[in-house]
Write a protein that holds these residues in place. Structure first.
Motif, mmCIF file in Angstrom:
data_model
loop_
_atom_site.group_PDB
_atom_site.id
_atom_site.type_symbol
_atom_site.label_atom_id
_atom_site.label_comp_id
_atom_site.label_asym_id
_atom_site.label_seq_id
_atom_site.Cartn_x
_atom_site.Cartn_y
_atom_site.Cartn_z
ATOM 1 N N PHE A 187 -0.662 7.901 0.941
ATOM 2 C CA PHE A 187 -1.012 9.229 0.507
ATOM 3 C C PHE A 187 -2.475 9.091 -0.299
ATOM 4 C CE2 PHE A 187 -0.188 8.475 -4.078
ATOM 5 C CZ PHE A 187 0.766 7.604 -4.136
ATOM 6 N N ILE A 188 -2.801 7.914 -0.232
ATOM 7 C CA ILE A 188 -4.411 7.711 -0.690
ATOM 8 C C ILE A 188 -4.826 6.520 -0.384
ATOM 9 C CG2 ILE A 188 -3.713 6.406 -3.072
ATOM 10 C CD1 ILE A 188 -5.633 8.580 -4.400
ATOM 11 N N ASP A 189 -6.201 6.705 0.029
ATOM 12 C CA ASP A 189 -6.875 5.473 0.539
ATOM 13 C C ASP A 189 -8.391 5.729 0.024
ATOM 14 O OD1 ASP A 189 -8.058 6.832 2.775
ATOM 15 O OD2 ASP A 189 -6.487 5.504 3.896
ATOM 16 N N GLY A 190 -9.328 5.065 0.560
ATOM 17 C CA GLY A 190 -10.889 4.977 0.454
ATOM 18 C C GLY A 190 -11.368 6.355 1.014
ATOM 19 N N LYS A 191 -10.582 6.949 1.913
ATOM 20 C CA LYS A 191 -11.152 8.040 2.818
ATOM 21 C C LYS A 191 -10.785 9.406 2.200
ATOM 22 C CE LYS A 191 -9.773 6.368 6.772
ATOM 23 N NZ LYS A 191 -9.443 4.587 6.157
ATOM 24 N N THR A 192 -9.554 9.148 1.418
ATOM 25 C CA THR A 192 -8.919 10.341 0.951
ATOM 26 C C THR A 192 -9.883 11.120 -0.183
ATOM 27 O OG1 THR A 192 -6.955 9.302 0.798
ATOM 28 C CG2 THR A 192 -7.257 11.210 -0.545
ATOM 29 N N GLN A 251 0.845 -1.086 0.093
ATOM 30 C CA GLN A 251 0.008 -0.043 0.160
ATOM 31 C C GLN A 251 0.834 1.191 -0.052
ATOM 32 O OE1 GLN A 251 -2.056 -0.793 3.509
ATOM 33 N NE2 GLN A 251 -0.904 0.620 4.742
ATOM 34 N N VAL A 252 0.238 2.385 -0.268
ATOM 35 C CA VAL A 252 0.718 3.670 -0.198
ATOM 36 C C VAL A 252 0.254 4.466 0.912
ATOM 37 C CG1 VAL A 252 1.554 3.801 -2.629
ATOM 38 C CG2 VAL A 252 -0.614 4.685 -2.098
#
Lengths: 274, 274
Positions: A6-11, A3-4
């Motif tokens: 700086f970005i996920d589903g809540k971003t 994973q990274v």
């Protein structure tokens, strides 16, 4: 970990809409500023063909985790049709370059070209209020700079554009924004001037011309050039050679980024109007 | 430097479309996989209200730097209407969860739920070809797993679903994909089975039930559970206690991410069909 950070589903997401899109700087700069402030959000580039803009905008505005849009060529003027409200700068300039969704669901448009210029001066500690300004060029960016600078209440504004209608319109705008500012439509000059501002494209890229016909500039004049490329235009080179302090287009751009992020993440900005 | 390294104007974009969106893992996992492979691209979460999907899709597909979409609840089935072509898995399953734009401008849909399961087995080095499988559950994910597993040519497939129509449909699909595989619609069992696969929701979250009524599992059986939360379902706990090798839902998800990224960045995938 696959994973990274700086970005996920809540971003939350923002976008800059333009055609072409590869050259824009907002994705890296606005995203950096958002993350620097601890906001879990990313601004991505969104390339729409010119013919697809009006059809796509209503759908883009329905994306629920998209909280704001920046507009660049060729959509700045065309975006006007989609805002339900205008900020003060946008209303006076007659255009905007950013739009944000407010908690009540309405979209408000605001113009940041001029505010970025004011911000650049503030960061340098160069006062505008009470000063004598000479502004060359009253096109899109020039009109925005004119309105934002007038809001700082300079004592005098000399304005120049090849189009007399633009001059009259901005003269009226300044009178409304800052009645105590003396306004004159004049040929570009450096005498009796504290701040010289170039908002024309003269000097851009390989153009080595000057937007003003002078051989020297008094060293007490602060010289601003809105041009980003090259960073050192012929005007700024002359100003430096004359011992003047200078403010460049890149500083305006950075100032604008900061103001746009304020606008994006604040629930309500002071310039919101009904 | 006022910028970030992971996004700029040239960055290509992908998105996962769902309602809700906060829980999705694709933005961090697919973005990580893209960047790990040196692709300048980001997958962002795109939250569309259920009622806005059909209206917004044509506009999203016009975004010129958007090269692919992943669909999650409640849009998986509804996305079918927007693909001009279907990959082999999608065609046989009757649905897909990812769509990519090909160089000729057409959009192709493909289903990766099952391919992710196959990929998970391959990464573990567990062969499927020539093995005897028992698959419980032939819903969305189950049908996809059934099709992908059949493509690996097992010697035998026992399939079970409470819905007899699903069983008949999948029996026919297997016969078409792998004529030499013996297919039986049978009650879930562990005897005479090399690989036991659960694709039902039984055991998800706080559900401690088993999808199969057994007290022990022969240690030579490899047990797979498609459930992601919890990672160790009652079925997998029993399998571990019995000395079986197990494959979890998270491995299927990782396998799927890898296959989706292949699909997104390849000009043409082998499963493309006219």
């Amino acid at each position: 970990m696959s994973q990274v950070s700086f970005i996920d589903g809540k971003t939350r997401v923002y976008a800059i809409v333009g055609d072409p899109i590869e050259q824009v700087r907002s994705p890296e700069m606005v995203t950096w500023e958002l993350q620097r402030r601890g906001v879990d959000a990313v601004l991505f580039p969104l390339h729409l063909g010119s013919d697809d803009f009006e059809g796509a905008m209503p759908s883009l505005m329905k994306i629920r985790n998209l909280d704001g849009l920046i507009f660049t060529i060729p959509f700045k003027a065309r975006a006007m049709a989609f805002a339900q409200r205008l900020g003060e700068q946008a209303r006076r300039v007659g255009g905007f370059n950013a739009m944000a969704r407010r908690p009540d669901g309405t979209w408000i448009g605001e113009m940041f070209d001029g505010l970025g210029c004011v911000e650049a001066f503030k960061r340098r500690g160069y006062p505008i209020g009470g000063r004598r300004l000479m502004l060359i060029g009253l096109g899109g960016a020039g009109a925005a700079i004119c309105v934002a600078m007038a809001s700082e209440k300079p004592s005098h504004m000399g304005i120049f554009d090849l189009d007399p209608a633009r001059c009259e319109r901005m003269k009226a705008a300044i009178a409304e924004i800052s009645p105590d500012t003396a306004v004159e439509v004049v040929m570009p000059r450096v005498e009796g001037v504290d701040i010289l501002l170039n908002a024309t494209p003269v000097g851009m890229l390989n153009d080595t011309r000057m937007p003003i016909d002078v051989g020297r500039i008094p060293p007490e004049v602060i010289v601003f050039d809105a041009i980003v490329k090259p960073e050192r235009t012929s005007l700024l080179k002359l100003a430096e050679a004359c011992g003047c302090r200078t403010v460049g287009g890149r500083e305006m751009m950075l100032g604008q980024i900061a103001r746009i992020v304020n606008f994006f993440i604040e629930q309500k900005v002071s310039s919101d109007t009904a």
